[in-house]
Motif scaffolding. Structure first.
Motif, PDB file in Angstrom:
ATOM      1  N   THR A  59      15.704  40.354  26.290  1.00  0.00           N
ATOM      2  CA  THR A  59      16.132  41.285  26.348  1.00  0.00           C
ATOM      3  C   THR A  59      15.477  42.607  27.825  1.00  0.00           C
ATOM      4  O   THR A  59      14.987  42.883  28.613  1.00  0.00           O
ATOM      5  CB  THR A  59      15.327  42.425  25.162  1.00  0.00           C
ATOM      6  OG1 THR A  59      15.256  42.052  24.101  1.00  0.00           O
ATOM      7  CG2 THR A  59      15.665  43.970  25.089  1.00  0.00           C
ATOM      8  N   PRO A  60      16.977  42.929  28.659  1.00  0.00           N
ATOM      9  CA  PRO A  60      16.931  43.455  29.239  1.00  0.00           C
ATOM     10  C   PRO A  60      15.946  44.904  29.486  1.00  0.00           C
ATOM     11  O   PRO A  60      15.853  45.047  28.363  1.00  0.00           O
ATOM     12  CB  PRO A  60      18.335  44.085  30.121  1.00  0.00           C
ATOM     13  CG  PRO A  60      19.112  42.957  29.039  1.00  0.00           C
ATOM     14  CD  PRO A  60      18.604  42.607  27.860  1.00  0.00           C
ATOM     15  N   ILE A  61      14.890  44.725  30.638  1.00  0.00           N
ATOM     16  CA  ILE A  61      13.960  45.973  30.763  1.00  0.00           C
ATOM     17  C   ILE A  61      14.612  47.389  30.349  1.00  0.00           C
ATOM     18  O   ILE A  61      15.232  46.874  32.052  1.00  0.00           O
ATOM     19  CB  ILE A  61      12.839  45.779  30.865  1.00  0.00           C
ATOM     20  CG1 ILE A  61      12.403  44.865  30.066  1.00  0.00           C
ATOM     21  CG2 ILE A  61      11.844  47.339  30.896  1.00  0.00           C
ATOM     22  CD1 ILE A  61      10.824  44.274  31.177  1.00  0.00           C
ATOM     23  N   ALA A  62      14.724  48.584  30.233  1.00  0.00           N
ATOM     24  CA  ALA A  62      14.682  49.923  30.277  1.00  0.00           C
ATOM     25  C   ALA A  62      14.144  50.441  31.562  1.00  0.00           C
ATOM     26  O   ALA A  62      13.067  50.877  31.309  1.00  0.00           O
ATOM     27  CB  ALA A  62      15.738  50.936  29.738  1.00  0.00           C
ATOM     28  N   TYR A  63      14.303  50.763  32.723  1.00  0.00           N
ATOM     29  CA  TYR A  63      13.981  51.955  33.637  1.00  0.00           C
ATOM     30  C   TYR A  63      12.983  53.194  33.547  1.00  0.00           C
ATOM     31  O   TYR A  63      14.294  53.759  32.540  1.00  0.00           O
ATOM     32  CB  TYR A  63      13.736  51.350  35.511  1.00  0.00           C
ATOM     33  CG  TYR A  63      13.554  50.124  35.373  1.00  0.00           C
ATOM     34  CD1 TYR A  63      13.246  49.753  36.131  1.00  0.00           C
ATOM     35  CD2 TYR A  63      15.712  49.521  35.541  1.00  0.00           C
ATOM     36  CE1 TYR A  63      13.662  47.929  36.479  1.00  0.00           C
ATOM     37  CE2 TYR A  63      15.755  48.638  35.658  1.00  0.00           C
ATOM     38  CZ  TYR A  63      14.584  47.402  35.631  1.00  0.00           C
ATOM     39  OH  TYR A  63      14.910  46.338  35.987  1.00  0.00           O
ATOM     40  N   GLY A  64      12.045  53.541  33.551  1.00  0.00           N
ATOM     41  CA  GLY A  64      11.586  55.080  32.724  1.00  0.00           C
ATOM     42  C   GLY A  64      10.719  55.623  34.113  1.00  0.00           C
ATOM     43  O   GLY A  64      10.695  55.108  35.097  1.00  0.00           O
ATOM     44  N   PRO A  65      10.707  57.000  34.245  1.00  0.00           N
ATOM     45  CA  PRO A  65       9.770  57.917  34.921  1.00  0.00           C
ATOM     46  C   PRO A  65       8.300  56.654  34.749  1.00  0.00           C
ATOM     47  O   PRO A  65       7.885  56.301  33.881  1.00  0.00           O
ATOM     48  CB  PRO A  65       9.194  59.086  34.415  1.00  0.00           C
ATOM     49  CG  PRO A  65      10.447  59.000  33.273  1.00  0.00           C
ATOM     50  CD  PRO A  65      10.284  57.889  32.835  1.00  0.00           C
ATOM     51  N   ASP A  66       7.507  57.336  36.158  1.00  0.00           N
ATOM     52  CA  ASP A  66       6.947  56.627  36.274  1.00  0.00           C
ATOM     53  C   ASP A  66       5.635  57.169  35.724  1.00  0.00           C
ATOM     54  O   ASP A  66       5.196  58.330  36.680  1.00  0.00           O
ATOM     55  CB  ASP A  66       6.611  56.275  38.075  1.00  0.00           C
ATOM     56  CG  ASP A  66       4.715  55.857  38.177  1.00  0.00           C
ATOM     57  OD1 ASP A  66       4.409  54.959  37.576  1.00  0.00           O
ATOM     58  OD2 ASP A  66       4.506  55.894  40.034  1.00  0.00           O
ATOM     59  N   SER A  67       4.990  57.304  34.449  1.00  0.00           N
ATOM     60  CA  SER A  67       4.104  58.040  34.085  1.00  0.00           C
ATOM     61  C   SER A  67       3.498  56.664  32.884  1.00  0.00           C
ATOM     62  O   SER A  67       3.950  55.823  32.471  1.00  0.00           O
ATOM     63  CB  SER A  67       4.920  59.129  33.274  1.00  0.00           C
ATOM     64  OG  SER A  67       3.778  59.906  32.503  1.00  0.00           O
ATOM     65  N   ALA A  68       2.244  57.180  32.356  1.00  0.00           N
ATOM     66  CA  ALA A  68       1.331  56.515  31.520  1.00  0.00           C
ATOM     67  C   ALA A  68       1.284  57.229  30.394  1.00  0.00           C
ATOM     68  O   ALA A  68       0.591  56.549  29.592  1.00  0.00           O
ATOM     69  CB  ALA A  68      -0.307  56.378  32.331  1.00  0.00           C
ATOM     70  N   ALA A  69       2.418  58.797  30.131  1.00  0.00           N
ATOM     71  CA  ALA A  69       1.309  59.362  29.252  1.00  0.00           C
ATOM     72  C   ALA A  69       2.495  58.293  27.780  1.00  0.00           C
ATOM     73  O   ALA A  69       3.444  57.381  27.659  1.00  0.00           O
ATOM     74  CB  ALA A  69       3.018  60.523  29.525  1.00  0.00           C
ATOM     75  N   ALA A  70       2.008  58.464  26.906  1.00  0.00           N
ATOM     76  CA  ALA A  70       2.454  57.426  25.386  1.00  0.00           C
ATOM     77  C   ALA A  70       3.284  58.449  24.953  1.00  0.00           C
ATOM     78  O   ALA A  70       3.760  59.250  25.345  1.00  0.00           O
ATOM     79  CB  ALA A  70       1.524  57.688  24.058  1.00  0.00           C
ATOM     80  N   GLY A  71       4.174  57.043  24.640  1.00  0.00           N
ATOM     81  CA  GLY A  71       5.891  58.066  24.409  1.00  0.00           C
ATOM     82  C   GLY A  71       6.828  57.975  25.848  1.00  0.00           C
ATOM     83  O   GLY A  71       7.254  58.599  25.119  1.00  0.00           O
ATOM     84  N   ASN A  72       5.869  57.930  26.999  1.00  0.00           N
ATOM     85  CA  ASN A  72       7.021  58.070  27.922  1.00  0.00           C
ATOM     86  C   ASN A  72       8.314  56.583  27.586  1.00  0.00           C
ATOM     87  O   ASN A  72       8.766  56.088  27.183  1.00  0.00           O
ATOM     88  CB  ASN A  72       6.276  56.623  28.997  1.00  0.00           C
ATOM     89  CG  ASN A  72       6.989  57.324  30.560  1.00  0.00           C
ATOM     90  OD1 ASN A  72       7.141  58.573  30.650  1.00  0.00           O
ATOM     91  ND2 ASN A  72       6.937  56.772  31.216  1.00  0.00           N
ATOM     92  N   MET A  73       9.321  57.891  28.563  1.00  0.00           N
ATOM     93  CA  MET A  73      10.452  57.435  27.799  1.00  0.00           C
ATOM     94  C   MET A  73      10.641  55.485  28.597  1.00  0.00           C
ATOM     95  O   MET A  73      10.162  55.149  29.530  1.00  0.00           O
ATOM     96  CB  MET A  73      11.603  57.911  28.885  1.00  0.00           C
ATOM     97  CG  MET A  73      13.324  57.734  29.338  1.00  0.00           C
ATOM     98  SD  MET A  73      14.349  58.146  29.712  1.00  0.00           S
ATOM     99  CE  MET A  73      14.430  59.795  28.537  1.00  0.00           C
TER     100      MET A  73
END
Length: 340
Positions: A282-296
């Protein structure tokens, strides 16, 4: 002679009358009214020691991560008391540093204590601080064998164990009674709470991972979204505690990128091509640089058992928009971990 004797008898009767009057006053008005222990001892020392407590780094505020529910007499000791007045005021107090409505801060930022008591078979069940009066029609005694105590360790914000991981909380004068006659206070119990807070974290054994893909033929990337040159690589971690490890990949060239195609970095001479990183197939989608739970676009890499952990991934070329021009391909992604 007669007059002299008469005077002496008169003075003696006066002295006796005064002594009797003083004695009567002493009986009617006690000088030292108070509450006192008649069974057990005071103050009792109640100690709650939760031992090692796992504190996930991204746990939601209000989450309970440790708790105690037990009879008062098991946590402290059995106590009964008697007060000289016709009633008494019984109350419970906590440390005054209140962070939420009924939660009091500990020495570790982000963690607080909540306590409550209930009467077994009664109608009292309330969080501390708690203040109530008992007037039992002259039955000016109390006891603890009908009480239960509930104590919880609650997350109040980001947990910071950088200064210490040894949690302590001390509520001196936790349980008290006040005599209704003159307000004298008897402290029945003090409460102390201890724990060692273990925040699950993972360290990266390699701060930078270089992945070299094989040369790609233009013919293998002639169709939209075609891929080639799949190359496996690993992220190596060392985790201190068992926890779920979640990862977010971020495109370092374009941090707003939310697609599954990693943009080419400066220094690339090719065009019409990008890179993909795959978790399994599965190709991984990129998201914001954040450790918050549920980060995009955050994804579960697996559960650490505590110790070394390997996250296997794959990098490959992918046909992107625009004219396909041969040349060098460079791209950079960062990853951020979240423990839940």
């Amino acid at each position: 002679m007669h007059n002299v004797c008469f005077g002496r008898r008169n003075r003696m009767r006066l002295a006796v009358a005064i002594a009797a009057s003083s004695l009567a006053l002493g009986i009617a008005f006690p000088a030292h009214a108070a509450c006192r222990i008649v069974d057990g001892f005071a103050p009792a020392q109640g100690v709650v020691n939760w031992g090692i407590v796992a504190a996930p780094a991204n746990v939601a505020i209000g989450s309970v991560i440790a708790k105690t529910d037990m009879k008062y007499d098991s946590l402290f000791t059995h106590q009964s008391w008697h007060c000289d007045g016709t009633s008494f005021n019984e109350y419970f107090t906590m440390d005054p540093r209140q962070v939420l409505s009924d939660i009091f801060e500990t020495n570790i930022p982000g963690l607080g204590v909540r306590a409550s008591v209930s009467l077994i078979g009664g109608n009292l069940s309330s969080s501390i601080p708690l203040n109530f009066s008992l007037d039992q029609a002259g039955q000016n005694t109390g006891k603890t064998d009908n009480m239960r105590v509930f104590i919880e360790l609650v997350v109040t914000g980001p947990i910071d164990t950088s200064a210490t991981d040894m949690l302590s909380y001390n509520a001196a004068g936790w349980h008290n009674v006040r005599d209704s006659f003159d307000g004298n206070i008897l402290t029945l119990a003090n409460l102390m709470i201890y724990a060692q807070i273990n925040s699950p974290t993972c360290s990266v054994t390699q701060s930078s991972v270089a992945v070299t893909l094989p040369p790609a033929r233009v013919a293998n990337l002639s169709n939209p979204n075609s891929t080639t040159g799949a190359t496996p690589f690993n992220l190596q971690l060392n985790c201190s505690l068992s926890s779920n490890v979640n990862v977010t990949l971020t495109d370092a060239t374009d941090v707003s990128n939310r697609s599954t195609t990693l943009n080419l970095a400066p220094g690339s001479s090719a065009s019409g091509v990008g890179l993909q990183i795959l978790n399994g197939s599965t190709p991984i989608a990129y998201g914001p640089d954040s450790a918050a739970a549920g980060n995009m676009n955050q994804w579960l890499a697996g559960r650490s058992a505590g110790g070394p952990m390997t996250i296997p991934l794959t990098a490959q070329y992918v046909r992107a928009s625009g004219a396909l021009v041969p040349g060098t391909v460079k791209a950079t992604a960062t990853f951020t971990m979240s423990y839940q």
